[in-house]
Design a protein around this motif. Structure first.
Motif, short mmCIF file in Angstrom:
data_model
loop_
_atom_site.label_atom_id
_atom_site.label_comp_id
_atom_site.label_asym_id
_atom_site.label_seq_id
_atom_site.Cartn_x
_atom_site.Cartn_y
_atom_site.Cartn_z
N ASP A 159 0.98 -1.34 0.05
CA ASP A 159 -0.19 -0.04 0.58
C ASP A 159 0.52 1.43 0.21
OD1 ASP A 159 -2.08 -1.38 0.52
OD2 ASP A 159 -2.17 -1.44 2.25
N VAL B 218 -6.74 2.42 -1.11
CA VAL B 218 -6.65 1.54 -0.26
C VAL B 218 -7.51 1.53 1.08
CG1 VAL B 218 -4.59 1.28 1.20
CG2 VAL B 218 -4.39 2.26 -0.89
N ILE C 264 -9.80 -1.87 2.80
CA ILE C 264 -10.16 -2.00 4.27
C ILE C 264 -11.35 -2.26 4.43
CG2 ILE C 264 -10.99 -1.49 6.44
CD1 ILE C 264 -7.36 -1.62 5.40
N ASN D 212 -4.97 -3.61 -2.04
CA ASN D 212 -5.13 -2.98 -0.28
C ASN D 212 -5.81 -4.67 -0.69
OD1 ASN D 212 -7.16 -3.02 2.06
ND2 ASN D 212 -5.13 -2.43 1.91
N ASN E 58 -4.30 -8.05 -0.58
CA ASN E 58 -3.24 -8.79 0.10
C ASN E 58 -4.04 -10.40 0.65
OD1 ASN E 58 -1.43 -8.54 2.01
ND2 ASN E 58 -1.23 -6.37 2.17
N ALA F 191 -3.41 -8.49 4.47
CA ALA F 191 -4.49 -7.86 5.24
C ALA F 191 -5.77 -9.15 5.61
CB ALA F 191 -5.03 -6.99 4.58
N THR G 73 -6.88 4.22 7.82
CA THR G 73 -6.16 3.94 6.50
C THR G 73 -6.03 4.81 5.95
OG1 THR G 73 -6.37 1.58 6.63
CG2 THR G 73 -5.56 2.56 5.08
#
Length: 208
Positions: free
Chosen positions: A23, A46, A50, A122, A125, A128, A160
């Motif tokens: 990120d 990004v 989340i 993101n 990932n 994450a 974030t």
């Protein structure tokens, strides 16, 4: 009565988001190469990514992914392939044309393109995935109302996004960008190498 839990979540998130990763790399690259607007939209992407992790953590899908080697590997290879793609693309950066240094205009970069770069980086990932799964199963009490947990998730997304907006603000400063003007293609190549390294590291991530 949930303040202690929230502060714990916020502290863990702060430590995680401040740690350089994919990120950070893409936000910095977009900010330096394409300016503050592109960097900010990447940061928004990004932050929105989340919400994907929060959603499946609340639904319990993250638990299935964490227990399925096949699903985890599929997600891992998708993420690694994407990082390798944008990394190799950055490696092919060429020096600015003669006279381009006299024009202080950032390359045209669509808001949608910048946003999707941050969102996909993101959202795909797997680290994450494991982070949010552990957060919502170990740190957050299962008996915490779903609405409160969703509130935590919204905070994590906003925090974030704001953090990476600050990163974009810093690396899109005229003085900072000016330092990369003449050697911009080398910066792109270095960031490409970083993204490729992160992609390779991600490809070899094992499910624990």
């Amino acid at each position: 009565m949930y303040w202690a839990e929230f502060l714990t979540v916020a502290l863990i998130h702060l430590l995680a988001v401040a740690s350089p990763g994919p990120d950070f790399a893409v936000v910095v690259r977009e900010s330096v190469a394409n300016g503050r607007r592109a960097g900010t939209w990447t940061a928004f992407g990004v932050g929105t990514g989340i919400l994907v992790h929060v959603a499946y953590s609340l639904l319990g899908i993250g638990l299935i992914v964490s227990q399925s080697i096949v699903l985890f590997n599929a997600l891992k290879w998708l993420a690694a392939a994407y990082l390798l793609y944008i990394g190799f693309k950055a490696l092919r950066a060429k020096p600015a044309p003669a006279g381009a240094l006299d024009v202080a205009v950032a390359p045209l970069r669509s808001s949608r393109g910048a946003f999707m770069t941050g969102f996909v980086t993101n959202g795909l990932n797997p680290k994450a995935t494991l982070f949010f799964l552990s957060l919502f199963t170990v740190v957050i009490n299962p008996h915490t109302p779903l609405a409160i947990q969703a509130g935590y998730g919204l905070y994590l997304a906003v925090a974030t996004g704001l953090w990476f907006c600050l990163v974009a603000l810093l690396f899109s400063q005229a003085r900072v960008r000016a330092g990369f003007t003449r050697m911009g293609h080398w910066f792109d190549r270095v960031m490409g190498a970083v993204l490729i390294a992160l992609g390779i590291k991600l490809a070899f991530t094992e499910l624990r």
